[in-house]
Design an enzyme around this catalytic site. Structure first.
Site, mmCIF file in Angstrom:
data_model
loop_
_atom_site.group_PDB
_atom_site.id
_atom_site.type_symbol
_atom_site.label_atom_id
_atom_site.label_comp_id
_atom_site.label_asym_id
_atom_site.label_seq_id
_atom_site.Cartn_x
_atom_site.Cartn_y
_atom_site.Cartn_z
ATOM 1 N N ASP A 1 2.737 5.617 -6.725
ATOM 2 C CA ASP A 1 3.948 5.328 -6.068
ATOM 3 C C ASP A 1 5.103 5.124 -6.957
ATOM 4 O O ASP A 1 6.289 5.186 -6.377
ATOM 5 C CB ASP A 1 3.899 4.061 -5.206
ATOM 6 C CG ASP A 1 2.916 4.444 -3.934
ATOM 7 O OD1 ASP A 1 2.025 3.440 -3.881
ATOM 8 O OD2 ASP A 1 2.964 5.300 -3.326
ATOM 9 N N HIS B 1 -2.621 -2.066 -9.787
ATOM 10 C CA HIS B 1 -3.475 -1.346 -8.759
ATOM 11 C C HIS B 1 -4.725 -2.148 -8.686
ATOM 12 O O HIS B 1 -5.253 -2.827 -9.890
ATOM 13 C CB HIS B 1 -3.942 -0.065 -9.254
ATOM 14 C CG HIS B 1 -4.508 0.963 -8.189
ATOM 15 N ND1 HIS B 1 -5.810 1.075 -7.884
ATOM 16 C CD2 HIS B 1 -3.879 1.802 -7.282
ATOM 17 C CE1 HIS B 1 -5.967 1.657 -6.779
ATOM 18 N NE2 HIS B 1 -4.680 2.244 -6.339
ATOM 19 N N HIS C 1 0.812 -1.116 0.014
ATOM 20 C CA HIS C 1 -0.046 -0.016 -0.147
ATOM 21 C C HIS C 1 1.155 1.191 -0.098
ATOM 22 O O HIS C 1 1.669 1.585 -1.041
ATOM 23 C CB HIS C 1 -0.916 -0.174 1.275
ATOM 24 C CG HIS C 1 -2.117 0.949 1.361
ATOM 25 N ND1 HIS C 1 -2.289 1.970 0.180
ATOM 26 C CD2 HIS C 1 -2.824 1.258 2.316
ATOM 27 C CE1 HIS C 1 -3.326 2.372 0.702
ATOM 28 N NE2 HIS C 1 -3.720 2.307 1.963
#
Ligand code: SDX
Length: 472
Positions: A398, A342, A303
């Site tokens: 990210d 994702h 995460h």
């Protein structure tokens, strides 16, 4: 048969009726939920048909419970590990279309907010549902800055950690500790009290983050400078009086870049940490331990910890000519391409594209981080490779964010703390929405029991030895 017997049957019946009233057209908040249609399930075990109501393209899982082979049975459950296809709530905060790569906060496209708002403006939007007027924003900014100091004992609490304690471990612990400094926060029924905690948490998280960084570098804790903007004050508390202190003309550019990154990280519907926030809030816990729990969930490398894991991955790959070897390991399932993939986006994460542009702005005043070339080559190769194309794996937020943070001067251990600073507004917005939800109930999922049937006690001398690592 439900172990609770008659009482449980009564509760099931009562909740079932109540549930039905709530969902089938009864007033819920200011809107009436309309029925879209009916789904008829035929149980081939009994030949019986069960009509279920469809609303908002979903069915109420509780209506599955009427499906039984035997009247004494508990009733049917939906089984959904990881909640890949389960809506836990209704929400009006963020909207994501994963197939089209769309993200909106309260209806506004993320691209417009990232380009034209400050972070505190977006935090106000998330928490209150509307963009603030100039006057509202002025008051909100004054409030947030006025609460940015922390109690001296919080600094002492933070001093108890080793100098090299992971910043997320310190953040999670310190935010939980704040609940002991603000016992009034337990009065969660009061909207005005909840709003006071919004301000305290939005304002104190960057202070705690800056102090975590300062402690790891051996620097003293500076006081916030209320004359600066939210992000510029964060920069001030991080690097004031240190060799990294940016030139005055660079503070604006760095502050703008951080504002944009905080906005991009501010909310993302029912992600792991936000649904953790709601889960803990459902027991009426105070907002500090809820935010601490959400931050704990964010800490995981799958995460929010992925931005730190991306840098570790890039360092391990080292150079472009070693990418093919690394990619083979990924496709063999031995590694993950961190920052890719994702649960919701099966297209390019719209935030990743904006982060990529922020990188160019930051590199104008810092040294260009050479890892950006490696990351771009990784992306190019992955987007042309069938393994990633077939699985619809694209860069997520990210993938590039850590490269920017490193160029700004942050160590990888700080990256998830930066994610948390932005996300705290989203966590609190979901807390607020949950507290006002007429369907608010304590979260208590069921399970499908696959363990041992009833068996009798075995005296210790009659028990069989088992392989130590055997887990039943
Ligand atoms: C964030 O939910 C949110 O909104 C989160 C977030 C937010 O703003 O809150 O957007 C922030 O957490 C972004 C995600 C950051 N995590 C990473 O970058 C870690 C690497 N990515 C993954 O591990 C993964 O993609 C997840 C965790 C993000 C999503 O996992 P899913 O949806 O459970 O997908 P999965 O693990 O079931 O994978 C499906 C397939 C598998 O292959 P097969 O078993 O079908 O052969 O895709 C493969 C996986 O092996 N896969 C990957 C991969 N991600 C999925 N293979 C290689 N590299 C990857 N990164």
């Amino acid at each position: 048969m439900d172990p609770g017997g008659a009482i449980s049957n009564f509760r099931q019946g009562a909740f079932g009726i109540l549930d039905g009233l709530r969902w089938s057209g009864a007033q819920r908040g200011e809107e009436t939920v309309l029925e879209d249609g009916k789904l008829t399930i035929n149980d081939s075990r009994t030949g019986k048909d069960y009509p279920l109501r469809i609303q908002n393209s979903s069915i109420r899982a509780i209506e599955l419970r009427q499906i039984r082979q035997d009247p004494d049975e508990f009733g049917m459950l939906s089984y959904d590990p990881g909640y890949t296809n389960t809506a836990s709530c209704t929400s009006r905060i963020a909207y994501i279309d994963g197939a089209k790569g769309i993200l909106r906060y309260r209806g506004y496209p993320i691209e417009q907010l990232a380009e034209r708002c400050s972070y505190t403006e977006v935090a106000h939007l998330l928490l209150n549902g509307e963009l603030p007027t100039r006057h509202e924003l002025e008051i909100w900014n004054q409030d947030v800055m006025a609460h940015s100091r922390v109690h001296e004992n919080v600094k002492k609490f933070m001093d108890g950690f080793l100098y090299d304690a992971h910043p997320m471990g310190v953040l999670v612990s310190t935010v939980a500790a704040l609940s002991t400094f603000y016992p009034d926060a337990k009065n969660i029924e009061s909207r005005s009290n909840r709003k006071r905690q919004h301000v305290r948490l939005v304002s104190k998280i960057p202070t705690i983050a800056a102090y975590v960084y300062r402690k790891s570098q051996g620097y003293p804790y500076p006081e916030p400078n209320w004359d600066l903007s939210y992000s510029e004050n964060f920069i001030h508390m991080l690097w004031n009086g240190t060799r990294r202190e940016p030139r005055a003309e660079h503070v604006k550019i760095l502050g703008r870049a951080l504002d944009t990154l905080f906005i991009l990280h501010a909310d993302h519907e029912q992600n792991c940490s936000t649904s953790t926030m709601r889960q803990v809030a459902s027991s009426d816990a105070d907002p500090y331990v809820c935010v601490s729990s959400a931050a704990a969930a964010l800490y995981g490398p799958l995460h929010g910890g992925a931005n730190e894991a991306v840098l570790t991955m890039l360092d391990r790959i080292g150079s472009k000519h070693r990418i093919p070897e690394f990619m083979e390991k990924v496709k063999a399932g031995e590694q993950r391409l961190m920052g890719f993939g994702h649960r919701v986006y099966k297209n390019y994460d719209p935030r990743a594209r904006i982060v990529r542009n922020v990188a160019d702005q930051v590199f104008e005043i810092t040294d260009r981080n050479p890892k950006i070339e490696l990351a771009m080559e990784l992306e190019r190769i992955a987007l042309e490779d069938d393994y990633f194309i077939k699985r619809k794996l694209y860069p997520n937020i990210d993938f590039y964010s850590g490269i920017i943070y490193e160029a700004m001067g942050f160590r990888p251990e700080m990256f998830t703390v930066l994610f948390a600073i932005g996300r705290v507004a989203g966590w609190l917005a979901h807390w607020e929405e949950f507290m006002a939800d007429p369907e608010k109930r304590i979260a208590r999922p069921r399970q499908v029991y696959t363990g041992q049937d009833k068996r009798d006690f075995v005296p210790i001398d009659e028990r069989l030895e088992r392989a130590q690592d055997e887990v039943l």
